[in-house]
Design an enzyme around this catalytic site. Structure first.
Site, short mmCIF file in Angstrom:
data_model
loop_
_atom_site.label_atom_id
_atom_site.label_comp_id
_atom_site.label_asym_id
_atom_site.label_seq_id
_atom_site.Cartn_x
_atom_site.Cartn_y
_atom_site.Cartn_z
N GLU A 1 -3.85 -11.98 7.73
CA GLU A 1 -4.79 -12.09 8.85
C GLU A 1 -4.11 -12.06 10.22
OE1 GLU A 1 -5.14 -13.68 6.04
OE2 GLU A 1 -7.26 -13.87 5.50
N ALA B 1 -11.18 -9.54 3.12
CA ALA B 1 -12.49 -9.28 3.71
C ALA B 1 -12.44 -7.87 4.30
CB ALA B 1 -12.79 -10.31 4.79
N GLU C 1 -8.17 -16.04 -0.95
CA GLU C 1 -9.02 -17.23 -0.74
C GLU C 1 -10.03 -17.39 -1.89
OE1 GLU C 1 -9.82 -15.79 3.28
OE2 GLU C 1 -9.19 -17.74 4.04
N GLY D 1 -9.16 -12.72 2.24
CA GLY D 1 -10.33 -13.24 1.54
C GLY D 1 -10.21 -13.15 0.02
N1 CAA Z 1 -10.99 -3.86 4.33
C1 CAA Z 1 -11.52 -2.62 4.37
N2 CAA Z 1 -10.95 -1.57 3.74
C2 CAA Z 1 -9.82 -1.78 3.06
C3 CAA Z 1 -9.21 -3.04 2.99
C4 CAA Z 1 -9.86 -4.13 3.65
N3 CAA Z 1 -9.40 -5.38 3.61
N4 CAA Z 1 -8.08 -2.93 2.26
C5 CAA Z 1 -7.99 -1.66 1.88
N5 CAA Z 1 -9.04 -0.95 2.36
C6 CAA Z 1 -9.32 0.47 2.22
C7 CAA Z 1 -8.41 1.31 3.10
O1 CAA Z 1 -8.91 1.37 4.40
C8 CAA Z 1 -8.44 2.64 2.37
O2 CAA Z 1 -9.66 3.28 2.69
P1 CAA Z 1 -9.64 4.81 3.21
O3 CAA Z 1 -9.12 5.58 2.02
O4 CAA Z 1 -11.08 5.07 3.52
O5 CAA Z 1 -8.71 4.86 4.37
C9 CAA Z 1 -8.52 2.23 0.91
O6 CAA Z 1 -8.98 0.88 0.88
C10 CAA Z 1 -7.17 2.26 0.20
O7 CAA Z 1 -6.27 1.48 0.98
P2 CAA Z 1 -4.84 2.02 1.46
O8 CAA Z 1 -4.86 3.50 1.62
O9 CAA Z 1 -4.44 1.21 2.65
O10 CAA Z 1 -3.96 1.65 0.18
P3 CAA Z 1 -2.39 1.34 0.14
O11 CAA Z 1 -2.02 1.32 -1.28
O12 CAA Z 1 -1.65 2.25 1.04
O13 CAA Z 1 -2.27 -0.13 0.76
C11 CAA Z 1 -2.87 -2.44 1.03
C12 CAA Z 1 -2.82 -1.23 0.08
C13 CAA Z 1 -1.46 -2.93 1.33
C14 CAA Z 1 -3.65 -3.54 0.30
C15 CAA Z 1 -3.59 -2.05 2.34
O14 CAA Z 1 -4.81 -1.41 2.00
C16 CAA Z 1 -3.91 -3.21 3.24
O15 CAA Z 1 -3.02 -3.70 3.91
N6 CAA Z 1 -5.19 -3.62 3.25
C17 CAA Z 1 -5.63 -4.69 4.16
C18 CAA Z 1 -5.22 -6.05 3.63
C19 CAA Z 1 -5.63 -7.13 4.59
O16 CAA Z 1 -5.23 -7.16 5.72
N7 CAA Z 1 -6.48 -8.07 4.11
C20 CAA Z 1 -6.96 -9.18 4.90
C21 CAA Z 1 -8.24 -8.84 5.55
S1 CAA Z 1 -8.75 -10.03 6.73
C22 CAA Z 1 -9.48 -11.27 5.82
O17 CAA Z 1 -9.51 -11.27 4.63
C23 CAA Z 1 -10.11 -12.36 6.67
C24 CAA Z 1 -10.53 -13.56 5.94
O18 CAA Z 1 -9.75 -14.44 5.66
C25 CAA Z 1 -11.93 -13.76 5.61
#
Ligand code: CAA
Length: 261
Positions: free
Chosen positions: A134, A66, A114, A111
């Site tokens: 999360e 998400a 999920e 998400g």
């Molecule tokens: N939400 C918003 N933006 C996201 C995102 C997310 N879940 N995942 C990645 N992005 C964005 C980053 O912010 C980045 O944007 P900017 O260039 O503007 O900074 C872009 O996508 C590329 O990401 P990274 O530079 O971080 O890429 P990476 O290769 O270094 O890392 C990754 C990849 C490990 C997937 C890392 O992006 C990451 O950890 N993302 C978050 C994953 C996460 O925590 N997901 C769970 C979200 S909470 C949820 O889902 C709740 C639920 O159950 C409903």
């Protein structure tokens, strides 16, 4: 509805639903969720579609979760509404008559994992990484992860994955019965998903829909009630044209042409 974050392609009764928000690794914000909900509803009601494949645009991510940037500013009421919006989609996929296949390439986190778990079949490429990060963000899974993972893998494995927030490989996900098959790269992943979708599309849509319903409904019943439910659905299929066509075709030694009626 005009789609800005998803792409729909329909070829030979198979619909490809591609989540396409590459700048955010296909993260699910409210707009993407609205588009997904609308597209799935349209595909379920499109008589030209027999099976749906969901995948992420590009090689890097299926869906990286998400949208954290959108969630950062949410209060409790907005967050609960956001979770409910996600739930509407995963519930709808489970209730759809048409099977949905997740083709997981790259990250399927939070998400995204999920969404994949809500699908009927999951294939993954070797570069897939699946997990629930999360708790590293101060929250917990909110699009059905705490409920669906435990039903697929059991409590201990679900606890380990959700409490640590660690990512697992496609191979490990297959060992845990989350993923049906691991494919070398995105091309072979999409080939496999298409091959399976075509096999499903060739079969009786009514038979497939009723079997999906029996599996998903029965799993939450005790065995005796579930068997009663199965026999009711089995009987109902004998009121369909698909049953007449399928059995007549067998007796007449020809291929069945199912209409899904
Ligand atoms: N939400 C918003 N933006 C996201 C995102 C997310 N879940 N995942 C990645 N992005 C964005 C980053 O912010 C980045 O944007 P900017 O260039 O503007 O900074 C872009 O996508 C590329 O990401 P990274 O530079 O971080 O890429 P990476 O290769 O270094 O890392 C990754 C990849 C490990 C997937 C890392 O992006 C990451 O950890 N993302 C978050 C994953 C996460 O925590 N997901 C769970 C979200 S909470 C949820 O889902 C709740 C639920 O159950 C409903």
């Amino acid at each position: 509805m005009e789609y800005k974050n998803i792409i729909i392609k329909i070829e030979d009764s198979i619909a490809f639903l591609i989540i396409s928000r590459p700048k955010a690794l296909n993260a699910l914000n409210s707009d993407v969720l609205s588009e997904l909900e609308c597209a799935l509803y349209d595909l379920e009601n499109n008589n030209d579609v027999k099976c749906i494949i969901i995948t992420g645009d590009g090689d890097k991510a299926f869906v990286a979760g998400a949208d954290i940037k959108e969630m950062l500013g949410m209060d409790a009421i907005a967050a609960a509404a956001f979770a409910k919006k996600g739930h509407r989609i995963i519930r709808f996929i489970r209730k759809m008559q048409k099977p949905v296949i997740a083709a997981v390439n790259g990250y399927a986190l939070g998400g995204g994992f999920e969404l994949a778990l809500a699908c009927d079949i999951i294939y993954a490429s070797e570069n897939a990484k699946l997990g629930f990060p999360e708790v590293t963000l101060g929250i917990m899974p909110g699009f059905g992860g705490t409920q669906n993972l435990v039903r697929v893998c059991g409590e201990k494995v679900a606890n380990e994955l959700i409490f640590t927030g660690k990512m697992i490989s496609a191979v490990r996900a297959k060992e845990l019965n989350v993923v049906c098959e691991v494919l070398k790269d995105k091309d072979s992943l999409m080939e496999k998903a298409l091959e399976t979708a075509k096999k499903i599309a060739f079969n009786s849509p009514k038979g497939v829909a009723f079997a999906k319903n029996a599996i998903l409904t029965g799993v939450n019943m005790n065995l005796s009630e579930a068997l009663d439910y199965e026999s009711t659905l089995f009987g109902l299929l004998f009121n369909t044209e698909d049953q007449k066509e399928g059995m007549s075709a067998f007796v007449e030694k020809r291929k069945a042409e199912f209409k899904g009626k």
